[in-house]
Design a protein around this motif. Structure first.
Motif, short mmCIF file in Angstrom:
data_model
loop_
_atom_site.label_atom_id
_atom_site.label_comp_id
_atom_site.label_asym_id
_atom_site.label_seq_id
_atom_site.Cartn_x
_atom_site.Cartn_y
_atom_site.Cartn_z
N ASP A 289 2.06 -1.80 -12.86
CA ASP A 289 1.68 -2.43 -11.58
C ASP A 289 2.70 -2.07 -10.36
O ASP A 289 2.61 -2.84 -9.21
N VAL A 290 3.67 -1.64 -10.55
CA VAL A 290 4.60 -1.42 -9.37
C VAL A 290 4.04 -0.41 -8.36
O VAL A 290 4.04 -1.03 -7.26
N LEU A 291 3.32 0.52 -8.87
CA LEU A 291 2.86 1.41 -7.61
C LEU A 291 1.88 0.64 -6.83
O LEU A 291 2.00 0.90 -5.63
N PRO A 292 0.76 0.15 -7.44
CA PRO A 292 -0.06 -0.56 -6.48
C PRO A 292 0.62 -1.68 -5.82
O PRO A 292 -0.13 -1.93 -4.61
N ALA A 293 1.28 -2.47 -6.19
CA ALA A 293 2.03 -3.52 -5.52
C ALA A 293 2.90 -2.83 -4.38
O ALA A 293 2.74 -3.52 -3.19
N LEU A 294 3.57 -1.94 -4.52
CA LEU A 294 3.98 -1.30 -3.40
C LEU A 294 3.36 -0.71 -2.04
O LEU A 294 3.72 -0.90 -1.18
N LEU A 295 2.18 0.02 -2.70
CA LEU A 295 1.14 0.30 -2.00
C LEU A 295 0.64 -0.84 -1.02
O LEU A 295 0.23 -0.75 0.37
N LYS A 296 0.19 -2.10 -1.55
CA LYS A 296 -0.09 -3.19 -1.01
C LYS A 296 0.70 -3.85 -0.06
O LYS A 296 0.45 -4.33 0.93
N GLN A 297 2.29 -3.66 -0.19
CA GLN A 297 3.29 -4.10 0.61
C GLN A 297 3.43 -3.09 1.79
O GLN A 297 4.36 -3.44 2.68
N GLY A 298 2.82 -2.08 1.78
CA GLY A 298 2.96 -1.29 3.14
C GLY A 298 3.65 0.01 2.74
O GLY A 298 3.85 0.91 3.70
N PHE A 299 4.26 0.19 1.52
CA PHE A 299 5.10 1.53 1.37
C PHE A 299 4.19 2.32 0.95
O PHE A 299 3.07 2.31 0.44
#
Length: 246
Positions: A232-242
């Motif tokens: 779940d790290v990548l989806p959360a990073l993308l959602k945070q704008g990274f």
């Protein structure tokens, strides 16, 4: 031996804490040590969230995969990769923030968080506390983002449980120094054999401390790395704008 060196080379991950509060002055020294740690290009892209509330610590323990020592510790610190601050700084001079669109920014920010974490751990040990870093923060990053009300361009990378130790942990053996220290160039020769010997050493260590079910190192890392550890790290990073480089 120099006391700083002795503290560093005798690190243990302690997971049993006394019901004893950490004085504000002691905690302030730990936070200040992390605050003064170096960051890439003076970006200061690290923030910390200090948690002492029992209910919140219990929630963190649950989200991190069921780690009771988090709830038991008097203080828990979350280390945040923080590019919200750098974007705000650039807004003041009408410059556009684009570094977060590259994987390099995540590598850079994670490095800075790691340095701050190490400084905090050293400061805690120097004042008589035990610590254990918690990578389980990345198990449920979206939930932690919500719990801490983190703004865009921030990410909860790692946590630190700390307190006065009840039952000290044992000092774990490590792979041979020759697998860690390489002179001039990386040395691959004999690596498998050295790891094999360490597997036996670690199994003996578990028997010596009477830990049932202690595994060798190969099996330990296989338990985690035969899968994507925290998907779940990548989806959360993308959602945070990274972003990630195209």
């Amino acid at each position: 031996m120099n006391p700083v060196i002795e503290t560093l080379i005798n690190h243990r991950s302690d997971r049993s804490y006394l019901d004893k509060a950490i004085p504000d002055t002691v905690l302030d020294n730990i936070i200040l040590s992390a605050y003064r740690a170096p960051t890439s290009v003076h970006s200061q892209q690290v923030s910390v969230i200090v948690t002492r509330d029992k209910a919140t610590k219990a929630k963190i323990a649950e989200l991190a995969g069921g780690q009771p020592w988090i709830a038991q510790a008097p203080v828990f610190i979350t280390f945040v990769l923080d590019m919200h601050k750098t974007r705000e700084a650039m807004n003041l001079i009408d410059e556009q923030h684009i570094a977060h669109e590259s994987i390099e920014s995540i590598v850079s920010g994670s490095t800075d968080v790691g340095i701050a974490l190490a400084s905090a751990m050293a400061a805690a040990h120097a004042q008589g506390l035990g610590v254990v870093p918690i990578g389980g923060m990345r198990r449920s990053p979206a939930a932690f983002i919500e719990l801490f009300e983190l703004p865009p361009l921030t990410f909860p990378l790692v946590g630190l449980a700390l307190g006065y130790v009840d039952r000290p942990a044992d000092l774990k053996p490590r792979l041979p120094m020759s697998t860690f220290r390489h002179e001039e160039k990386y040395q691959t020769e004999g690596m498998a054999e050295k790891i094999g010997a360490f597997n036996q050493q670690l199994e003996q260590h578990w028997r010596d401390i009477q830990r049932d079910g202690g595994e060798n190192w190969s099996q330990t890392v296989a338990n985690y790395y035969k899968n994507i550890y925290f998907p779940d790290v990548l989806p959360a990073l993308l959602k945070q704008g990274f972003g990630k480089d195209k």
